[in-house]
Scaffold this active site. Structure first.
Site, mmCIF file in Angstrom:
data_model
loop_
_atom_site.group_PDB
_atom_site.id
_atom_site.type_symbol
_atom_site.label_atom_id
_atom_site.label_comp_id
_atom_site.label_asym_id
_atom_site.label_seq_id
_atom_site.Cartn_x
_atom_site.Cartn_y
_atom_site.Cartn_z
ATOM 1 N N GLU A 187 0.841 -1.211 0.000
ATOM 2 C CA GLU A 187 0.000 0.000 0.000
ATOM 3 C C GLU A 187 0.874 1.258 0.000
ATOM 4 O OE1 GLU A 187 -3.262 0.031 -0.369
ATOM 5 O OE2 GLU A 187 -4.026 -1.898 0.329
ATOM 6 N N LYS A 229 -2.546 10.058 1.474
ATOM 7 C CA LYS A 229 -3.942 9.650 1.644
ATOM 8 C C LYS A 229 -4.777 10.826 2.140
ATOM 9 C CE LYS A 229 -7.166 6.209 2.872
ATOM 10 N NZ LYS A 229 -7.463 4.842 3.193
ATOM 11 N N GLU A 239 -15.520 9.341 -2.047
ATOM 12 C CA GLU A 239 -15.076 8.588 -3.230
ATOM 13 C C GLU A 239 -16.003 8.791 -4.431
ATOM 14 O OE1 GLU A 239 -13.177 4.750 -2.396
ATOM 15 O OE2 GLU A 239 -14.059 4.033 -4.249
ATOM 16 N N ARG A 243 -10.723 9.929 -5.051
ATOM 17 C CA ARG A 243 -10.396 8.914 -4.033
ATOM 18 C C ARG A 243 -10.322 7.521 -4.663
ATOM 19 N NH1 ARG A 243 -12.423 8.336 2.249
ATOM 20 N NH2 ARG A 243 -11.208 6.457 2.667
#
Ligand code: GLY
Length: 372
Positions: A187, A229, A239, A243
């Protein structure tokens, strides 16, 4: 090492992510700063009781807090309606009030389940994330995505509900098994590939130190990941737009994870690493990015120890159609059309809505059979 603070600004509220070593031992000061020490409910993974729950409880009790703990089994099975029921009933029985706090002490499962329970209890109580895995520290504890799994798929029941504080204690990473630690690293690589080529280069140059968990490098990459982030989440909490870029590698990855039954065959981060390689290769196939970028991503992820070939998992996967079937359930898809996050280069990702499902099918079939 002085703790670093990254602020997440959202329409709900702004909150700090504190990154440092030994934060659990002084957790009371951070909670007090938020005026949150009267009564505290802690949701904890059963594997962490001795190592982290007991010390955290002691610190908070010594500071005068009344504590109620709920311990749930490790693993995805706890992300269920059944556990939402058990957790909320336990904390209601304790007499939780709106000014009390819920702490999520664990990895992604605990954060997702606890965040959802916090959003439901009394129509919303404040909660604090204390992530105990690298993956949770750089991704799932930040940004307020909460959720549980449905019979139809992973994380399909949930809410956007922001924590009021995230405490990322590097000490918690010391005991993580290597495989789990590196799965979280996928990630981190993702943030470089999505939008920061210089960060990707830093990772290329520091991978050996990272594997050895060098504190300075680790603190820096966690902080940078949280900044990336936070920047994206601040612009698009729900989102609706950018996002979705944070899902680079997840459309392919989630499908493979689901087919492998969310088991040890492939961990979430490993599926994301493989998914990123597939997204890069597919971008090249569509002549959107160059081979040298694909090669850099493949080389770096291999150096980090990831398996980057789909055919490695062939024994679990029926065929390409099975992968497509799962990809068609992805939350990113719009009006029934498949959406992928693809690349123009390292650091330049974008949403690709014009997906030809037949072509993705052919690509995946090739990836499954190509053993060169
Ligand atoms: N894990 C992707 C996101 O939080 O949006």
């Amino acid at each position: 090492m002085k703790p670093q603070i990254v602020t997440v600004s959202t329409t709900q509220h702004n909150y700090p992510i504190v990154i440092g070593r030994g934060l659990i031992a002084v957790a009371d000061t951070y909670l007090l700063a938020n005026g949150a020490l009267r009564r505290v409910c802690i949701l904890c993974d059963e594997a962490l009781v001795d190592r982290y729950l007991e010390p955290l409880k002691n610190v908070l009790q010594n500071a005068g807090a009344e504590i109620c703990c709920m311990i749930v089994p490790s693993g995805e099975k706890s992300k269920s309606i059944e556990y939402v029921h058990k957790v909320t009933e336990k904390f209601l029985e304790f007499g939780i009030e709106r000014q009390d706090r819920l702490i999520c002490l664990g990895g992604g499962v605990i954060g997702d389940l606890g965040g959802l329970c916090a959003s439901l209890l009394l129509r919303g109580i404040p909660y604090i994330q204390i992530p105990t895995t690298l993956l949770a520290q750089v991704d799932s504890s930040v940004g307020g995505k909460t959720g549980i799994n449905s019979l139809s798929g992973k994380n399909l029941i949930g809410s956007f509900y922001q924590p009021e504080l995230v405490l990322s204690d590097l000490q918690m990473l010391d005991s993580l098994p290597h495989r789990e630690f590196m799965a979280g690293y996928a990630e981190i690589v993702k943030y470089g590939v999505i939008g920061d080529e210089a960060f990707f280069t830093y990772l290329e140059n520091n991978i050996e130190g990272l594997k050895k968990r060098d504190d300075t490098i680790l603190a820096y990459v966690i902080e940078q990941s949280c900044r990336h982030k936070a920047t994206i989440v601040s612009q698009d909490v729900h989102e609706k737009n950018i996002r979705a870029l944070l899902n680079l590698g997840h459309s392919f990855g989630h499908a493979i994870e689901a087919i492998c039954g969310y088991s040890n065959h492939i961990l979430h981060g490993e599926a994301v690493a493989l998914g990123m390689v597939l997204a890069a290769r597919y971008s090249k196939r569509k002549e959107l990015c160059q081979s040298c970028d694909v090669h850099r991503i493949e080389t770096h992820l291999q150096q980090a120890g990831f398996d980057i070939e789909l055919h490695t998992y062939k024994k679990y996967i029926k065929d390409a159609a099975q992968i497509i079937q799962f990809m068609q359930k992805d939350k990113k898809n719009k009006t029934g059309r498949m959406r992928l996050i693809l690349l123009k280069s390292i650091g330049k990702s974008f949403m690709y809505d014009d997906v030809d499902v037949e072509d993705v099918h052919t690509f995946l079939q090739e990836q499954l059979t190509n053993t060169i």
